[in-house]
Design an enzyme around this catalytic site. Structure first.
Site, mmCIF file in Angstrom:
data_model
loop_
_atom_site.group_PDB
_atom_site.id
_atom_site.type_symbol
_atom_site.label_atom_id
_atom_site.label_comp_id
_atom_site.label_asym_id
_atom_site.label_seq_id
_atom_site.Cartn_x
_atom_site.Cartn_y
_atom_site.Cartn_z
ATOM 1 N N LYS A 107 0.864 -1.190 0.000
ATOM 2 C CA LYS A 107 0.000 0.000 0.000
ATOM 3 C C LYS A 107 0.891 1.228 0.000
ATOM 4 O O LYS A 107 2.056 1.156 0.397
ATOM 5 C CB LYS A 107 -0.887 0.023 1.249
ATOM 6 C CG LYS A 107 -2.123 0.875 1.106
ATOM 7 C CD LYS A 107 -3.265 0.118 0.434
ATOM 8 C CE LYS A 107 -4.497 0.961 0.300
ATOM 9 N NZ LYS A 107 -5.680 0.172 -0.042
ATOM 10 N N THR A 191 -15.008 -2.869 -7.315
ATOM 11 C CA THR A 191 -15.087 -2.932 -5.847
ATOM 12 C C THR A 191 -16.549 -2.845 -5.400
ATOM 13 O O THR A 191 -17.012 -3.653 -4.577
ATOM 14 C CB THR A 191 -14.237 -1.813 -5.206
ATOM 15 O OG1 THR A 191 -12.950 -1.813 -5.826
ATOM 16 C CG2 THR A 191 -14.085 -2.029 -3.721
ATOM 17 N N ASN A 222 -15.622 6.175 -5.530
ATOM 18 C CA ASN A 222 -15.591 5.023 -6.437
ATOM 19 C C ASN A 222 -16.412 3.862 -5.869
ATOM 20 O O ASN A 222 -17.299 3.319 -6.539
ATOM 21 C CB ASN A 222 -14.136 4.601 -6.676
ATOM 22 C CG ASN A 222 -14.051 3.334 -7.505
ATOM 23 O OD1 ASN A 222 -14.070 2.239 -6.959
ATOM 24 N ND2 ASN A 222 -14.022 3.470 -8.812
HETATM 25 N N1 LIG Z 1 -11.143 2.201 -5.086
HETATM 26 C C1 LIG Z 1 -11.027 0.902 -4.870
HETATM 27 O O1 LIG Z 1 -11.003 0.097 -5.801
HETATM 28 C C2 LIG Z 1 -10.977 0.373 -3.473
HETATM 29 C C3 LIG Z 1 -11.228 1.154 -2.377
HETATM 30 N N2 LIG Z 1 -11.269 0.583 -1.138
HETATM 31 C C4 LIG Z 1 -11.563 1.371 0.043
HETATM 32 O O2 LIG Z 1 -12.846 1.981 -0.074
HETATM 33 C C5 LIG Z 1 -12.868 3.217 0.641
HETATM 34 C C6 LIG Z 1 -13.305 4.316 -0.301
HETATM 35 O O3 LIG Z 1 -12.393 4.362 -1.393
HETATM 36 P P1 LIG Z 1 -12.782 5.043 -2.784
HETATM 37 O O4 LIG Z 1 -14.242 4.979 -3.001
HETATM 38 O O5 LIG Z 1 -11.857 4.464 -3.771
HETATM 39 O O6 LIG Z 1 -12.328 6.527 -2.521
HETATM 40 P P2 LIG Z 1 -12.893 7.869 -3.195
HETATM 41 O O7 LIG Z 1 -11.858 8.894 -2.958
HETATM 42 O O8 LIG Z 1 -13.345 7.605 -4.578
HETATM 43 O O9 LIG Z 1 -14.189 8.189 -2.335
HETATM 44 C C7 LIG Z 1 -14.143 8.383 -0.954
HETATM 45 C C8 LIG Z 1 -15.510 8.896 -0.519
HETATM 46 O O10 LIG Z 1 -15.549 8.959 0.902
HETATM 47 C C9 LIG Z 1 -15.959 10.283 1.287
HETATM 48 N N3 LIG Z 1 -15.388 10.589 2.591
HETATM 49 C C10 LIG Z 1 -14.118 10.920 2.908
HETATM 50 N N4 LIG Z 1 -14.021 11.141 4.217
HETATM 51 C C11 LIG Z 1 -15.253 10.937 4.747
HETATM 52 C C12 LIG Z 1 -15.799 11.009 6.045
HETATM 53 N N5 LIG Z 1 -15.030 11.350 7.087
HETATM 54 N N6 LIG Z 1 -17.104 10.709 6.202
HETATM 55 C C13 LIG Z 1 -17.867 10.361 5.150
HETATM 56 N N7 LIG Z 1 -17.414 10.282 3.893
HETATM 57 C C14 LIG Z 1 -16.125 10.575 3.704
HETATM 58 C C15 LIG Z 1 -15.468 11.180 0.183
HETATM 59 O O11 LIG Z 1 -16.113 12.434 0.181
HETATM 60 C C16 LIG Z 1 -15.817 10.306 -1.024
HETATM 61 O O12 LIG Z 1 -17.190 10.406 -1.324
HETATM 62 C C17 LIG Z 1 -11.456 3.377 1.227
HETATM 63 O O13 LIG Z 1 -11.439 2.840 2.516
HETATM 64 C C18 LIG Z 1 -10.606 2.519 0.299
HETATM 65 O O14 LIG Z 1 -9.420 2.089 0.904
HETATM 66 C C19 LIG Z 1 -11.072 -0.748 -0.952
HETATM 67 C C20 LIG Z 1 -10.805 -1.561 -2.001
HETATM 68 C C21 LIG Z 1 -10.662 -1.070 -3.339
HETATM 69 O O1 LIG Z 2 -6.654 -2.799 -6.892
HETATM 70 C C1 LIG Z 2 -5.702 -3.000 -6.160
HETATM 71 O O2 LIG Z 2 -4.655 -3.501 -6.536
HETATM 72 C C2 LIG Z 2 -5.730 -2.655 -4.685
HETATM 73 C C3 LIG Z 2 -6.983 -2.006 -4.211
HETATM 74 C C4 LIG Z 2 -6.817 -1.604 -2.783
HETATM 75 O O3 LIG Z 2 -6.000 -0.753 -2.472
HETATM 76 C C5 LIG Z 2 -7.595 -2.257 -1.758
HETATM 77 O O4 LIG Z 2 -8.166 -3.329 -2.002
HETATM 78 O O5 LIG Z 2 -7.642 -1.740 -0.635
#
Ligand SMILES: NC(=O)C1=CN([C@@H]2O[C@H](COP(=O)(O)OP(=O)(O)OC[C@H]3O[C@@H](n4cnc5c(N)ncnc54)[C@H](O)[C@@H]3O)[C@@H](O)[C@H]2O)C=CC1
Ligand SMILES: O=C(O)CCC(=O)C(=O)O
Length: 417
Positions: A107, A191, A222
């Site tokens: 990470k 995801t 996302n």
């Molecule tokens: N993008 C991916 O493929 C993956 C993401 N994740 C996890 O999913 C979670 C979200 O990631 P993404 O959707 O990719 O990020 P992103 O940046 O696309 O979206 C994050 C969202 O959370 C909101 N946010 C941030 N802080 C907040 C708070 N304190 N309270 C409420 N909402 C808040 C933001 O405004 C945004 O809507 C993270 O924990 C990430 O590690 C896990 C596996 C894969």
């Molecule tokens: O797509 C990946 O390789 C990793 C995604 C990720 O950071 C997660 O699953 O928390």
């Protein structure tokens, strides 16, 4: 009651310790897994639009590579610390092993606030980060991907910078790229799609009809927005969503395509006319069937867990529930789909992307989605077997599957003598 389990790194260590003890493995397994094999902290200098130089702290952690090169996302967020990145890398080791992927956990991230940066500043920062870590990453070494506040465009700048350094196109360096430069069909949605898939399966076992369920989603990026859209398309009623600035609630259900269009035009959720404002903490406590925390760590703690009313918590975020909260939810009979399974669709389709890059043979979205279901179904079945065999929570069962597999690889490789 204060929650003593908020440090994600200490939590990750404790979870590995319990898994090693439950499986009756030699203490050496925990001695290796309790910390990352390699942790890099780098200075990332870049030029602001006004010509001044700014330096941010960047991180890349490689937890364990017994099963293969390390893999995991890159996060751009002001709260990024070395301890957070270590924990996220350790959770990636569990996720990859649980899913049967030929990867260890990695990470990375930069401690920065992207809202304060212009697009060209984000590009320069992304390129500088890759220069700073270029010696320690690579398609057979450590493969980054998107996470919080990073996206396919950022992955494109990064793979371009690395390719320039290497003097050859190296699309297998990074996953989550735009499709035209080696991205996989279905990765953007993977995801959220995987989260809905796993939740629908569990709901069925509990006698809940997913298509008639009421869902609240924290985080509309996302993961959260795709989970909302797919759930809505399946007929479920998404009654609340939120982002970092607050949430929206409509007990009759929110029209998600309409909200996505509103967000596309206005670049925010706030002000959407067909729902009431709600705070993030209120959203978590709504009377719903399913709650998807899809934002950051430590959202469900000992403080609010007693008030959670969902029947299923499907973890889209990494680490949204603290161990004390986990115990409270368990006592209340609330089923938690652990992050390492719930959000594993992302890294699974990242693996498919990397395979497609290495073979130069690209798959249709249907093929990707079908294989995603196969991988997730297999992991869920193995997790359930451990759940029944040891009488533990789904989270602990997921760790048992993963740690047994990593330990086996370390033993064959001669690391445990
Ligand atoms: N993008 C991916 O493929 C993956 C993401 N994740 C996890 O999913 C979670 C979200 O990631 P993404 O959707 O990719 O990020 P992103 O940046 O696309 O979206 C994050 C969202 O959370 C909101 N946010 C941030 N802080 C907040 C708070 N304190 N309270 C409420 N909402 C808040 C933001 O405004 C945004 O809507 C993270 O924990 C990430 O590690 C896990 C596996 C894969
Ligand atoms: O797509 C990946 O390789 C990793 C995604 C990720 O950071 C997660 O699953 O928390």
């Amino acid at each position: 009651m204060a929650d003593s389990s908020l440090n994600p790194f200490l939590r990750a260590q404790q979870a590995f310790k319990e898994a090693v003890e439950t499986l009756g493995l030699e203490p050496a397994v925990y001695e290796i897994l309790k910390q990352p094999l390699r942790s890099f902290e780098v200075a990332v200098p870049f030029i602001r639009d006004d010509g001044t130089l700014q330096v941010f702290n960047g991180y890349r952690v490689q937890h364990n590579d017994a099963l293969g090169p390390t893999k995991g996302g890159l996060r751009f967020h002001s709260s990024v610390t070395m301890d957070e990145v270590k924990a996220l890398a350790m959770w990636m080791s569990v996720k990859c092993a649980l899913l049967g992927l030929p990867y260890g956990g990695g990470k990375g991230g930069i401690a920065c606030d992207v809202d304060q940066l212009s697009e060209s500043e984000i590009e320069r920062l992304s390129r500088e980060y890759i220069r700073a870590v270029s010696l320690v990453i690579g398609p057979d070494k450590d493969i980054p991907a998107p996470d919080v506040s990073t996206n396919p465009q950022i992955m494109a700048w990064m793979v371009d910078e690395y390719s320039r350094i290497r003097g050859e196109n190296t699309f297998g360096l990074i996953t989550g790229k735009p499709i035209v430069i080696g991205g996989s069909a279905g990765r953007v949605e993977a995801t959220g799609r995987g989260l809905v898939f796993a939740t629908k399966q569990l709901a069925k076992e509990l006698g809940i009809d997913f298509a008639k369920s009421r869902i609240a989603i924290q985080g509309f990026g996302n993961v959260g927005s795709v989970a909302a859209e797919i759930s809505y398309d399946m007929g479920a009623s998404v009654v609340a969503v939120s982002d970092k600035d607050g949430g929206l609630y409509n007990p009759a259900g929110i029209n998600i395509p309409d909200l996505l269009e509103y967000k596309r035009i206005n670049r925010r959720l706030q002000g959407y006319p067909h729902a009431e404002p709600i705070s993030n903490s209120e959203l978590l406590e709504l009377p719903v069937d399913i709650l998807f925390p899809a934002a950051l760590e430590n959202q469900i703690t000992a403080d609010n867990a007693p008030n959670i009313r969902a029947r299923i918590v499907g973890e889209g975020a990494n680490g949204p529930t603290t161990p004390e909260a986990d115990r409270i939810l368990f006592d209340k009979g609330i089923m938690v789909i652990p992050d390492v399974l719930g959000n594993s669709g992302g890294v699974t389709v990242s693996y498919f992307e990397w395979v497609q890059n290495q073979t130069r043979f690209y798959w249709s979205e249907d093929e990707v989605n079908q294989r995603l279901e196969e991988y997730m179904s297999r992991a869920m079945a193995q997790m359930h077997t451990m759940h029944e065999r040891f009488g533990v929570t789904l989270r602990k069962a997921a760790y048992l599957v993963a740690v047994e597999r990593i330990a086996q690889a370390m033993r064959y490789r001669g690391w445990l003598k």
